[in-house]
Design an enzyme around this catalytic site. Structure first.
Site, mmCIF file in Angstrom:
data_model
loop_
_atom_site.group_PDB
_atom_site.id
_atom_site.type_symbol
_atom_site.label_atom_id
_atom_site.label_comp_id
_atom_site.label_asym_id
_atom_site.label_seq_id
_atom_site.Cartn_x
_atom_site.Cartn_y
_atom_site.Cartn_z
ATOM 1 N NE ARG A 54 0.189 1.541 3.291
ATOM 2 C CZ ARG A 54 1.092 2.473 3.489
ATOM 3 N NH1 ARG A 54 2.398 2.158 3.556
ATOM 4 N NH2 ARG A 54 0.782 3.733 3.630
ATOM 5 N N GLY A 55 0.245 2.417 -0.173
ATOM 6 C CA GLY A 55 1.020 3.643 -0.349
ATOM 7 C C GLY A 55 1.083 3.912 -1.843
ATOM 8 N NE ARG A 99 -6.227 0.673 -1.817
ATOM 9 C CZ ARG A 99 -5.590 1.209 -0.760
ATOM 10 N NH1 ARG A 99 -4.295 1.018 -0.603
ATOM 11 N NH2 ARG A 99 -6.247 1.945 0.117
ATOM 12 C CG ASP A 249 -3.299 7.974 -1.460
ATOM 13 O OD1 ASP A 249 -3.296 8.520 -0.339
ATOM 14 O OD2 ASP A 249 -2.861 6.831 -1.672
ATOM 15 C CG ASN A 259 -2.746 11.476 2.679
ATOM 16 O OD1 ASN A 259 -2.235 10.579 2.016
ATOM 17 N ND2 ASN A 259 -2.344 11.736 3.912
ATOM 18 C CE LYS A 260 -5.221 5.435 4.454
ATOM 19 N NZ LYS A 260 -6.074 4.349 3.930
HETATM 20 O O1 MRU Z 1 -4.576 3.143 2.078
HETATM 21 P P1 MRU Z 1 -3.079 3.374 1.960
HETATM 22 O O2 MRU Z 1 -2.312 2.853 3.111
HETATM 23 O O3 MRU Z 1 -2.550 2.933 0.617
HETATM 24 O O4 MRU Z 1 -2.977 4.945 1.997
HETATM 25 C C1 MRU Z 1 -1.723 5.535 1.975
HETATM 26 C C2 MRU Z 1 -1.743 6.982 2.142
HETATM 27 O O5 MRU Z 1 -2.777 7.618 2.245
HETATM 28 C C3 MRU Z 1 -0.419 7.653 2.060
HETATM 29 O O6 MRU Z 1 -0.396 8.783 2.860
HETATM 30 C C4 MRU Z 1 -0.196 8.062 0.605
HETATM 31 O O7 MRU Z 1 -0.349 6.959 -0.229
HETATM 32 C C5 MRU Z 1 1.099 8.692 0.395
HETATM 33 S S1 MRU Z 1 2.345 7.456 0.144
HETATM 34 C C6 MRU Z 1 3.852 8.180 -0.056
#
Ligand code: MRU
Length: 358
Positions: A54-55, A99, A249, A259-260
């Site tokens: 993820r990320g 995703r 993201d 973002n998250k």
């Molecule tokens: O759901 P995730 O864990 O993939 O979400 C990740 C995030 O929101 C990160 O902050 C984002 O991807 C930046 S990664 C450098």
């Protein structure tokens, strides 16, 4: 798919091994360090979908290797360039459904599609085609490492010794090829002996802050304190935070930042406390084709992440649940966006477009 317990191995979220993608299963951190061997695009799709990887940048890199695995499988059955190309494009389409929110996934797949199409026009044989796709996926990975380091270099002057910095979710080495985006200046500061006091909030429901950010910063010997998401306001009111930095993201053309989930609340709190709110990302996360944050598709994840996330039922049976994985922070809360090409400030429409021609 096979698994290897690699407790003593150096930590990297993904690497290529001759015929497979070797992936760290991030769902199991910090308790277990388990490496997965993925041989098919279906296994890569599942790893992205279930957040074993993820990320935003890391899922783009994983998908690029998924295309390589798909292309190799095709060429075992066919020795026809047009069939190869059609099926590579199919694999790209399939991986794009893993995703919806992080634009790096689509960016990396577009890059693989363009590479495959150009190679066919140049008239290579199947072996050369497969090798060139692997080289492209490896380039996406190594460029990401370099880009993250450059983001860190641009961001570092914003931080000084003794400063308290809050970060949300995990935008670190685990989310990228290396260093991370939001965590890159922390690693560079550490290298240079600049001591930052990092606060990582846990980011319910899947705890990326606790399981991943706290883990990787602690491993690196960086001063990190874990808090729950709902403690950010209190910590800011105590004067412990001088800057917030997060990853993203997808950034819309107007500078809205996705973002998250919970990032928006942190940004509002930062503004209320007069604390700068920085966003760190590569240009591959900036989506000029999306005009505003309202158009960004927000992933909703299974209710069980909230109702059974701690290995036991923590909510009544049949309760209605809303579980968005991301939110959008309107551009007015964003002090600056830090990229590999430098720091961008408002007006974002103009300045984000300009950075691509720099
Ligand atoms: O759901 P995730 O864990 O993939 O979400 C990740 C995030 O929101 C990160 O902050 C984002 O991807 C930046 S990664 C450098």
């Amino acid at each position: 798919m096979t698994t290897t317990n690699a407790m003593n191995a150096p930590l990297s979220s993904l690497t290529w091994g001759d015929d497979r993608l070797i992936l760290l299963d991030q769902r199991l951190l910090p308790e277990s360090i388990i490496m997965l061997d993925l041989y098919t695009p279906e296994e890569v799709w599942d790893a992205i979908h279930t957040m074993k990887v993820r990320g935003a940048p890391a899922i783009g890199i994983a998908a690029a290797y998924g295309v390589v695995l798909g292309a190799r499988r095709i060429s075992q059955d066919h020795n026809d360039n047009q069939i190869w190309l059609d099926q590579v494009l199919e694999v790209c389409k399939y991986l794009a459904t893993s995703r919806p929110t992080a634009v790096n996934l689509f960016w990396a797949l577009d890059r693989m599609k363009n590479k495959a199409t150009t190679l066919i026009q140049e008239g290579h044989d199947i072996l050369e085609l497969n090798q060139a796709l692997l080289t492209e996926a490896q380039a996406i990975q190594s460029e990401d490492e370099e880009v993250c380091r450059m983001i860190g270099e641009h961001a570092l002057p914003l931080f000084h010794d003794g400063m308290g910095v809050l970060t949300h979710c995990n935008a670190g080495g685990l989310a990228t090829a290396k260093y991370g985006t939001a965590l890159a200046p922390m690693y560079l500061a550490h290298e240079q002996g600049i001591k930052l006091k990092v606060f990582a909030d846990e980011t319910r429901p899947v705890l990326q802050g606790a399981r991943l950010t706290a883990f990787e910063l602690q491993q690196a010997g960086i001063d990190v304190t874990l808090i729950c998401d709902n403690m950010a306001g209190m910590v800011m009111s105590k004067g412990w935070i001088q800057a917030v930095i997060v990853g993203t993201d997808r950034v819309a053309a107007n500078g809205d930042v996705c973002n998250k989930i919970g990032t928006y609340s942190v940004a509002v709190l930062a503004k209320a406390h007069g604390i700068p709110f920085y966003v760190a990302c590569p240009l591959s996360t900036i989506d000029l084709n999306t005009a505003t944050g309202n158009e960004i598709p927000i992933e909703e994840r299974p209710a069980e992440e909230i109702t059974e996330g701690f290995g036991k039922r923590t909510a009544p049976q049949d309760i209605k649940v809303f579980n968005p994985a991301f939110d959008v922070t309107p551009n007015e809360y964003v002090t600056a966006i830090i990229t590999e090409k430098g720091i961008i400030q408002a007006p974002y429409n103009e300045n984000l477009a300009a950075i691509f021609s720099k």
